[in-house]
Scaffold this active site. Structure first.
Site, PDB file in Angstrom:
ATOM      1  N   LEU A   1       0.805  -1.210   0.073  1.00  0.00           N
ATOM      2  CA  LEU A   1       0.025   0.134  -0.048  1.00  0.00           C
ATOM      3  C   LEU A   1       0.844   1.381  -0.184  1.00  0.00           C
ATOM      4  O   LEU A   1       1.058   1.860   1.040  1.00  0.00           O
ATOM      5  CB  LEU A   1      -0.941  -0.157   1.161  1.00  0.00           C
ATOM      6  CG  LEU A   1      -2.194  -0.710   0.962  1.00  0.00           C
ATOM      7  CD1 LEU A   1      -3.219  -0.489   2.134  1.00  0.00           C
ATOM      8  CD2 LEU A   1      -3.075  -0.224  -0.252  1.00  0.00           C
ATOM      9  N   HIS A   2       1.452   1.555  -1.150  1.00  0.00           N
ATOM     10  CA  HIS A   2       2.159   2.715  -1.225  1.00  0.00           C
ATOM     11  C   HIS A   2       1.319   3.850  -1.673  1.00  0.00           C
ATOM     12  O   HIS A   2       0.133   3.877  -1.267  1.00  0.00           O
ATOM     13  CB  HIS A   2       3.509   2.614  -2.283  1.00  0.00           C
ATOM     14  CG  HIS A   2       3.005   2.305  -3.558  1.00  0.00           C
ATOM     15  ND1 HIS A   2       2.881   3.051  -4.627  1.00  0.00           N
ATOM     16  CD2 HIS A   2       2.737   1.178  -4.370  1.00  0.00           C
ATOM     17  CE1 HIS A   2       2.418   2.724  -5.805  1.00  0.00           C
ATOM     18  NE2 HIS A   2       2.207   1.363  -5.643  1.00  0.00           N
ATOM     19  N   ALA A   3       1.750   4.965  -2.240  1.00  0.00           N
ATOM     20  CA  ALA A   3       1.190   6.257  -2.403  1.00  0.00           C
ATOM     21  C   ALA A   3       0.025   6.246  -3.183  1.00  0.00           C
ATOM     22  O   ALA A   3      -1.175   6.389  -2.942  1.00  0.00           O
ATOM     23  CB  ALA A   3       1.930   7.156  -2.699  1.00  0.00           C
TER      24      ALA A   3
END
Length: 89
Positions: free
Chosen positions: A13-15
């Protein structure tokens, strides 16, 4: 109301996926929490979610309470599955 998901994106769950989720739930009146490793954060807070450091293969739980919680959970499920962020457990 709760649902559990497994994160499948290679970067976790990155940007980008976090922004998609936060944008999808912000219009709803219900309270919504993301729980990972026994720590819960407001899913409407991009910084709170990113601070969790959720990697690929991680299992998260999304819970919602309020008048539009059912619609909110359907939106979350749609975004996670259709955008390739993860799969429902």
């Amino acid at each position: 109301m709760k649902k559990t998901f497994k994160i499948t994106t290679p970067e976790g769950l990155h940007a980008r996926p976090t922004a998609l989720l936060v944008t999808a739930v912000t219009p709803f009146a219900s309270e919504v929490q993301l729980t990972y490793n026994d720590k819960s954060v407001n899913l409407k807070s991009i910084m709170g979610v990113m601070a969790q450091g959720i990697g690929t293969g991680s299992t998260i739980t999304i819970s919602a309470q309020g008048a539009d919680a059912e619609q909110l959970m359907q939106t979350v499920t749609d975004v996670i599955v259709t955008k390739g962020i993860g799969e429902e457990c």
